[in-house]
Structure formats: structure tokens, C-alpha cells
Design an enzyme around this catalytic site. Structure first.
Site, PDB file in Angstrom:
ATOM      1  N   ASP A 256     -15.796 -16.154  27.045  1.00 28.20           N
ATOM      2  CA  ASP A 256     -15.467 -14.818  26.537  1.00 28.20           C
ATOM      3  C   ASP A 256     -16.736 -14.000  26.307  1.00 28.20           C
ATOM      4  OD1 ASP A 256     -12.674 -15.618  26.311  1.00 28.20           O
ATOM      5  OD2 ASP A 256     -13.361 -16.815  24.613  1.00 28.20           O
TER       6      ASP A 256
ATOM      7  N   HIS B 191     -10.004 -18.193  20.803  1.00 25.24           N
ATOM      8  CA  HIS B 191     -10.047 -17.965  22.246  1.00 25.24           C
ATOM      9  C   HIS B 191      -8.623 -17.613  22.684  1.00 25.24           C
ATOM     10  CE1 HIS B 191     -10.852 -18.285  26.464  1.00 25.24           C
ATOM     11  NE2 HIS B 191      -9.983 -19.270  26.605  1.00 25.24           N
TER      12      HIS B 191
END
Length: 324
Positions: A159, A187
Site C-alpha cells: 500500500d 490493509h
């Protein structure tokens, strides 16, 4: 050359595992002078595929690889493990609710946590890649009474890399010009990439990009990037996930004085519930993961962080019966 480091990879015949193994074997993760033994775990139906992967590893003749174990026995895969990358997980199937997904993965990660607890090296570094990564890590950690919580982390480096690339593109900068851009929380689609601390060529990112772009374009792009890749290629991120796992573990082993993103057991920093696997901005110094202190969170950032914390609390509560 010292004794080989035992590296466990689960789901080793899957797409991420396949993208990961050859880079580990070449020394990109632990170092070009670090010998390794690979301990590869798969489910019984995938053992033929795993044997094919092992044949390819043999055919590469990597000098650092001293031994390869291919097994469907969890205890064998984690025996003496010093670095464990938990890649294999149950993907979400058609009509499957998130609660169903958590329960299905709970059955996997309780077993793997116990095996780590009973068989791995006491200083093992465990990285959970398989989704939902934060809560899978929470399950494994709480199933491993003989290990410290500090042995466990989940991956949000992918990410972070996505966020860095998007900000670099927006500002016509090189990726190496982007600093201090870290991911907070889960996440998942609730993650919070914090631009308020990020720098672009030494300048504050929020002085260069406007708030509307941040809220309306950047955040959704990062939060939904995984889904966009599935839509485009018909399967989930593999090479980019493997790359992030390599970088995460490399920094954990070798240390870094630059801020990076790791989901780790919260000790209450920034008011986050203790025990959640929560992504923070961290540095790794003297083999210790240190959450960056003194960050001032404005109302917008604090609100987004509360949303992702609440999602993790819901996930924790959903898997609690599995840990009794």
C-alpha cells in the site's frame, strides 16, 4: 558463510509465492552473502505444482540455496524457521461475506500460529501477507503462546509503494523523492495513507497537492488499487505483492532509518487499542521496530484512523471464538 538461515514460505506454489521464491533465493531479501534453506508449505492438492517450483529452483542453481524442503506438513515447514512469510490464505469466494472469510482463514492461521510457537526459532520474524493480513496476523500471534508479539507483523508495504507511486506521478517527481509517506491501520479499503507527514523533494506534500485531490482521487485510488488490478488482469496482485514482501523483510532484518509502513501489534500508540495488528509509520533500529513518535494528527487524519481501527476491532471480535 554462516549457517544457512531457514526461510519458510507458505502458499509457495501460488502466484505470489512463485514471484517471491526466486528473488529470495537470489539473495535480494536477506543479502547476497547469506545462505538459506527454503521450507515450502502447500496444501495437499498443490503439492505437484510445488514440486514443479522446486525443480525450477534447482535448475537456477542458486549458490545461496543449500536445501529445499517441500511439504504439506505444517510442523515440518516451520521447524527452526527464522524468517516466515505466510503467503497462503483462503481467498474470498463468490457470495462469501467478510465474516466467512475471517472464519475460513482462522482455521489456517490458528494451526500455523501453533506450529510457529512449537517449532520455529524463538527469534523468528513472521510476516503475514495472505489477506485479510492484519487479522490473519492477529490470529497467528494469539495462537503462538511461546513467541513474543514482537515476532509478528503484517504487510502494508504494498500500500505504501502504491501511494508513493501515485504521489510521484501526480507531482512529476521521482519515487525516491517521496519520503515519510506511511500507511495507518488495516490493509483494506479503510487504510489511511497519511500525506500530511509526506515530503516531495523535501517539501510538504500537502503544500503541493490540494485537499480535494487527496480526498476524492488519491485515497480511493490507493484503497481500491487491489480491486482495480483484479478487474484489469483477472487475478490479484502477485509480483508487486512479492516485491513488497521482500522489501518489508529486508528492512526488518537489516534495519532502516527511513520511515516505512508495518502492521504490528499496537501497544497503545496514538490511542489505538492495544493488541490490534495496526499499521504505523516505523523505523527499524538496532533490530527493534520503533513507531514514529510525535506525529500530530489533524481532525481529518484522526477521523480516518478511527474508521480503520473500528474495522479492525470488528474483525477481532469476529475471530474471537476461534481463539478460545
Amino acid at each position: 558463510m554462516a549457517n544457512p538461515v531457514r526461510v519458510t514460505v507458505t502458499g509457495a506454489a501460488g502466484q505470489i509465492g512463485y514471484a517471491l521464491l526466486f528473488r529470495i533465493a537470489s539473495g535480494e531479501m536477506l543479502g547476497k552473502d547469506v545462505a538459506i534453506e527454503l521450507q515450502l508449505l502447500e496444501i495437499p492438492p498443490a503439492m505437484d505444482a510445488l514440486r514443479g517450483v522446486v525443480m525450477e529452483l534447482e535448475d537456477c542453481a542458486f549458490p545461496l540455496v543449500k536445501k529445499v524442503v517441500a511439504t504439506d506438513v505444517v510442523e515440518e515447514a516451520f521447524e527452526g524457521s527464522e524468517c516466515a512469510l505466510l503467503v497462503g490464505s483462503r481467498p474470498r469466494g463468490p457470495g462469501m461475506e467478510r465474516k466467512d472469510l475471517l472464519e475460513a482463514n482462522g482455521a489456517i492461521f490458528t494451526v500455523q500460529g501453533k506450529a510457529l510457537s512449537d517449532h520455529a526459532d524463538r527469534n523468528v520474524k513472521v510476516l503475514v501477507v495472505g489477506n485479510p493480513a492484519n487479522t490473519n496476523c492477529f490470529i497467528a500471534m494469539n495462537s503462538a503462546p511461546n513467541l513474543s508479539a514482537a515476532n509478528f507483523s503484517a504487510m502494508t508495504r504494498l500500500d505504501q509503494n502504491r501511494a508513493v507511486a501515485q504521489l510521484a506521478n501526480k507531482t512529476s517527481s521521482a519515487v525516491e523523492d517521496i519520503k515519510d509517506l506511511a500507511i495507518w491501520g488495516n490493509h483494506s479499503a479503510t487504510m489511511f495513507p497519511n500525506l500530511y507527514e509526506a515530503k516531495v523533494g523535501g517539501k510538504s506534500a500537502t503544500d503541493i497537492v490540494d485537499q480535494s485531490w487527496y480526498e476524492d482521487q488519491f485515497l480511493p485510488a490507493i484503497q481500491q488499487r487491489g480491486a482495480a488490478i483484479i478487474s484489469a488482469r483477472g487475478s490479484s496482485s502477485a509480483a508487486s505483492a512479492a516485491n513488497a514482501a521482500i522489501e518489508h523483510m529486508h528492512d526488518w532484518v537489516h534495519g532502516t532509518d527511513e520511515i516505512t509502513s508495518m502492521a504490528i501489534p499496537s501497544e497503545g500508540q496514538y490511542g489505538i487499542t492495544e493488541g490490534l495488528i495496526f499499521s504505523y509509520p516505523v523505523r527499524i533500529i538496532d533490530n527493534e521496530i520503533r513507531v514514529e513518535s510525535g506525529i500530530s494528527l489533524n481532525e481529518f487524519a484522526a477521523g480516518r484512523i478511527k474508521v480503520t481501527e473500528n474495522e479492525l476491532l470488528e474483525e477481532r471480535d469476529a475471530v474471537a471464538p476461534l481463539l478460545n
